[in-house]
Design a protein around this motif. Structure first.
Motif, PDB file in Angstrom:
ATOM      1  N   HIS A 154       0.794  -1.152   0.053  1.00 29.14           N
ATOM      2  CA  HIS A 154       0.067  -0.069  -0.139  1.00 29.14           C
ATOM      3  C   HIS A 154       0.675   1.293  -0.107  1.00 29.14           C
ATOM      4  O   HIS A 154       1.823   1.139   0.529  1.00 29.14           O
ATOM      5  N   CYS A 155       0.425   2.107  -0.692  1.00 25.09           N
ATOM      6  CA  CYS A 155       1.153   3.561  -0.730  1.00 25.09           C
ATOM      7  C   CYS A 155       1.284   4.212   0.489  1.00 25.09           C
ATOM      8  O   CYS A 155       0.033   4.569   1.201  1.00 25.09           O
ATOM      9  N   GLN A 156       2.247   4.400   1.432  1.00 23.91           N
ATOM     10  CA  GLN A 156       2.324   5.080   2.667  1.00 23.91           C
ATOM     11  C   GLN A 156       1.796   6.407   2.596  1.00 23.91           C
ATOM     12  O   GLN A 156       1.299   7.046   3.516  1.00 23.91           O
ATOM     13  N   TYR A 195       5.710   4.974 -10.935  1.00 22.66           N
ATOM     14  CA  TYR A 195       4.891   6.186 -11.632  1.00 22.66           C
ATOM     15  C   TYR A 195       3.723   6.826 -10.569  1.00 22.66           C
ATOM     16  O   TYR A 195       3.762   7.991 -10.893  1.00 22.66           O
ATOM     17  N   HIS A 196       3.212   6.041  -9.751  1.00 15.33           N
ATOM     18  CA  HIS A 196       2.289   6.900  -8.575  1.00 15.33           C
ATOM     19  C   HIS A 196       3.047   7.688  -8.061  1.00 15.33           C
ATOM     20  O   HIS A 196       2.552   8.892  -7.899  1.00 15.33           O
ATOM     21  N   TYR A 197       4.449   7.440  -7.471  1.00 16.99           N
ATOM     22  CA  TYR A 197       4.903   8.189  -6.651  1.00 16.99           C
ATOM     23  C   TYR A 197       5.506   9.457  -7.426  1.00 16.99           C
ATOM     24  O   TYR A 197       5.320  10.801  -6.777  1.00 16.99           O
ATOM     25  N   GLU A 241       1.851  11.156  -8.520  1.00 15.85           N
ATOM     26  CA  GLU A 241       0.743  11.807  -7.392  1.00 15.85           C
ATOM     27  C   GLU A 241       1.579  12.386  -6.238  1.00 15.85           C
ATOM     28  O   GLU A 241       1.007  13.100  -5.503  1.00 15.85           O
ATOM     29  N   HIS A 242       2.864  12.000  -5.883  1.00 15.52           N
ATOM     30  CA  HIS A 242       3.596  12.555  -4.743  1.00 15.52           C
ATOM     31  C   HIS A 242       4.663  13.283  -5.162  1.00 15.52           C
ATOM     32  O   HIS A 242       5.646  13.656  -3.924  1.00 15.52           O
ATOM     33  N   GLY A 243       4.830  13.821  -6.411  1.00 15.05           N
ATOM     34  CA  GLY A 243       6.013  14.388  -6.800  1.00 15.05           C
ATOM     35  C   GLY A 243       7.349  14.226  -6.532  1.00 15.05           C
ATOM     36  O   GLY A 243       8.415  14.812  -6.572  1.00 15.05           O
TER      37      GLY A 243
END
Ligand SMILES: [Zn+2]
Length: 151
Positions: free
Chosen positions: A64-66, A107-109, A112-114
């Protein structure tokens, strides 16, 4: 599982890759600050291709993304008009004589999280072969791997 960017990747011990330099990218942990900043959209597009066609799929369970704090929701990404999970497996990106190993979540990091990975990784994604091409297929076969699509 945190690993610093450009650290030596030591989880793969196939004799075909023993002589390769393998570097970790994007193994983030909420307890460790990471570099942020804008990254090119063209880089995002190519990184997405890697992340939906990763390797070592389903080997280490779902992560899960922390940073989203949305447990137990699985982390997904949009690929065209399809929503696909990106919380499992790795991507391997060829940088010539270096292989960069990142979680499929990278890719999500980034988007979505810069998260801003090191320039050499961005260059490898921009210049190296993409999954689905004959060149990438030849490389990954030589590494003793195969591509696993998550779609
Ligand atoms: Zn997230």
């Amino acid at each position: 599982m945190y690993q610093a960017d450009l650290d030596t990747y030591g989880q793969w011990c196939d004799p075909r890759t023993e002589k390769l330099t393998m570097r970790t990218i994007g193994w983030l942990d909420i307890a460790v600050p990471y570099v942020t900043g804008p990254t090119p959209v063209a880089f995002h597009r190519r990184l997405l291709e890697h992340c939906v066609h990763g390797v070592l799929r389903l080997m280490c369970g779902v992560h899960h993304c922390q940073f989203c704090n949305n447990e137990p929701t699985r982390t997904t990404l949009w690929y065209g008009n399809r929503k696909v999970p990106c919380d499992n497996g790795e991507i391997w990106v060829s940088g010539g004589d270096v292989i960069y190993v990142a979680p499929a979540m990278v890719y999500h990091y980034v988007t979505e999280h810069g998260y801003c990975p090191p320039d050499e990784f961005i260059d490898a994604v921009m210049q190296g072969p993409l999954p689905g091409t004959a060149e990438y297929c030849a490389l990954i076969t030589r590494w003793g791997m195969r591509v696993c699509s998550i779609m």
